[in-house]
Design a protein around this motif. Sequence first.
Motif, short mmCIF file in Angstrom:
data_model
loop_
_atom_site.label_atom_id
_atom_site.label_comp_id
_atom_site.label_asym_id
_atom_site.label_seq_id
_atom_site.Cartn_x
_atom_site.Cartn_y
_atom_site.Cartn_z
N THR A 138 34.28 23.87 16.81
CA THR A 138 33.89 24.43 15.53
C THR A 138 33.16 23.35 14.74
O THR A 138 33.62 22.22 14.66
CB THR A 138 35.11 24.89 14.73
OG1 THR A 138 35.81 25.90 15.49
CG2 THR A 138 34.71 25.47 13.39
N ASP A 140 32.84 21.95 11.85
CA ASP A 140 33.44 21.76 10.54
C ASP A 140 33.48 20.28 10.19
O ASP A 140 32.97 19.44 10.94
CB ASP A 140 34.85 22.38 10.49
CG ASP A 140 35.78 21.82 11.56
OD1 ASP A 140 35.43 20.78 12.19
OD2 ASP A 140 36.86 22.40 11.78
N THR A 206 22.35 37.05 3.15
CA THR A 206 23.13 35.97 3.76
C THR A 206 24.59 36.40 3.91
O THR A 206 25.21 36.19 4.97
CB THR A 206 23.04 34.69 2.91
OG1 THR A 206 21.67 34.31 2.80
CG2 THR A 206 23.83 33.56 3.53
N LYS A 207 25.15 37.01 2.87
CA LYS A 207 26.53 37.48 2.95
C LYS A 207 26.69 38.49 4.07
O LYS A 207 27.68 38.47 4.82
CB LYS A 207 26.94 38.11 1.62
CG LYS A 207 27.06 37.13 0.47
CD LYS A 207 27.43 37.89 -0.81
CE LYS A 207 27.50 36.95 -2.01
NZ LYS A 207 27.78 37.69 -3.27
N TYR A 210 26.54 36.84 7.65
CA TYR A 210 27.71 36.03 7.99
C TYR A 210 29.02 36.75 7.69
O TYR A 210 30.08 36.12 7.67
CB TYR A 210 27.66 34.72 7.22
CG TYR A 210 26.57 33.78 7.69
CD1 TYR A 210 26.75 32.95 8.78
CD2 TYR A 210 25.34 33.74 7.03
CE1 TYR A 210 25.74 32.10 9.20
CE2 TYR A 210 24.32 32.90 7.45
CZ TYR A 210 24.53 32.07 8.54
OH TYR A 210 23.53 31.23 8.96
N SER A 211 28.96 38.05 7.50
CA SER A 211 30.15 38.80 7.10
C SER A 211 31.15 39.01 8.22
O SER A 211 32.29 39.38 7.97
CB SER A 211 29.73 40.17 6.55
OG SER A 211 29.10 40.93 7.59
N GLY A 212 30.73 38.80 9.46
CA GLY A 212 31.59 39.09 10.60
C GLY A 212 31.41 40.49 11.14
O GLY A 212 32.07 40.88 12.11
N GLN A 216 28.40 37.55 17.51
CA GLN A 216 27.80 36.24 17.35
C GLN A 216 26.34 36.22 17.78
O GLN A 216 25.48 35.64 17.12
CB GLN A 216 28.60 35.21 18.17
CG GLN A 216 28.07 33.78 18.12
CD GLN A 216 28.27 33.11 16.78
OE1 GLN A 216 29.13 33.54 16.01
NE2 GLN A 216 27.51 32.06 16.50
N THR A 285 24.78 28.23 12.70
CA THR A 285 25.60 29.33 12.20
C THR A 285 27.06 28.92 12.04
O THR A 285 27.72 29.29 11.07
CB THR A 285 25.49 30.56 13.12
OG1 THR A 285 25.82 30.17 14.47
CG2 THR A 285 24.08 31.12 13.11
N SER A 286 27.57 28.13 13.00
CA SER A 286 28.95 27.67 12.89
C SER A 286 29.11 26.76 11.68
O SER A 286 30.10 26.83 10.94
CB SER A 286 29.36 26.93 14.16
OG SER A 286 30.69 26.46 14.07
N ARG A 289 29.22 28.74 8.44
CA ARG A 289 30.46 29.47 8.22
C ARG A 289 31.65 28.54 8.01
O ARG A 289 32.53 28.82 7.20
CB ARG A 289 30.74 30.39 9.41
CG ARG A 289 29.68 31.46 9.63
CD ARG A 289 30.02 32.36 10.80
NE ARG A 289 31.10 33.28 10.48
CZ ARG A 289 31.57 34.19 11.33
NH1 ARG A 289 31.05 34.30 12.54
NH2 ARG A 289 32.56 34.99 10.96
N LYS A 290 31.69 27.42 8.75
CA LYS A 290 32.89 26.58 8.75
C LYS A 290 32.65 25.16 8.26
O LYS A 290 33.60 24.39 8.10
CB LYS A 290 33.46 26.50 10.19
CG LYS A 290 33.79 27.83 10.82
CD LYS A 290 34.96 28.51 10.12
CE LYS A 290 35.36 29.80 10.84
NZ LYS A 290 36.52 30.45 10.17
#
Length: 388
Positions: A138, A140, A206-207, A210-212, A216, A285-286, A289-290
């Motif tokens: 991830t 992060d 954007t929301k 990346y909302s899920g 992927q 993208t990861s 998000r993280k």
Amino acid sequence: MSQLMDFHIPTHRLPLFYFAAGATSAVVLSTIYTFLASPTSRHIASPLETQHTSPLRINPYPSANYIPGARDIATPHGNVRVYEIGPEEGRKVVLVHGISTPSPALAPIAEKLAAKGCRVLFYDLFGRGYSDAPADSTYDERLYITQLFYVLASSPLTWDKFSIMGYSMGGGIAAAFASYFPAMVEDLVLLAPAGLIRPESAPFTTKLIYSGLFPQSVMEYLVARRLKSKPNLRTTPTASDQDPVNAETAGVRQAAPEAFGRVVDAAGIVNWQMEKHAGFIGAFTSSFRKGPIRGQHEQWRLIGKRLDAQRAEDKKDSTEEGLKIGKVLMVVGLTDDAVHTPELLIDAFATLGEQNLEVLQLDAGHEVPVTRSEEIVEWVWRNWEEQE
């Protein structure tokens, strides 16, 4: 049969049809790639191993003969491209770039700091430029701080105390590092930093992306479409350019800054990464998000509390828990809609404390450290010299 022959799509539904077709193609291609990929691979190779396949006539980020002091180091997470320039005895400065554009984005600052006698260390984050992309991690702050230690350990010099400058997401990485390892950080400089971005400030698109709600592969397909831009344009950035997805490249198309005798083509480099670095979009993208982009308020407060304690004890020369100059330096662009400068300043002063932050505001967007490097270096240098 005649019913099949008469099948047609209403004009008003064509955009939805094209979107669905594109997304389906992305899923199929991603599935094929996953099936064919080696199950033992722990990282995705950088363009150092694949650049000969590129149809681009001009490489906006050559692997050699561009930025001096290059080396490639092997780590458990894959290879990392590192640059180290300037006098060995000079003030040590680490630069950390942003979410999309690798080392060339901070090359103008690095060149000017080295000219002032600094020893400058900077590098491509995982999944960018000539650094591999870990396939099982991830993206992060834990991964990025680990990478920074890899970079520090690779130097022939001892980097146990240094100043750190971070741009955009790199600002979030720098702040996180300073909060965890204060004895190593002499000074902290944040350039249009992420870390405190308010989630509600993100554009609706954007929301949504990346909302899920999307797989992927579909999310990466949509992000890649938004990142794609024309290199070397001299046009005025539009409102969409200031979206966090491609804000780092927007104003660079106007100013076309140079470093080490070469134009910094930020938009061209992003396009090049999308074409040649198979791990770039996944890393991007990861990270979005993280990564250390939002929610760092407690870490910034901790830095502020240490600076308060430093001032109370009148130990301005000590960097054990505080900073050498006793405050954080921040540079922002007045028209930066990626980190939303007005909101950023409110939240930064609230978390760090009024006396613990000094800000330089410049007439620029999110690309401010790329296009206004000379003013930034001179301002930072004056602040550092005052405490010598």
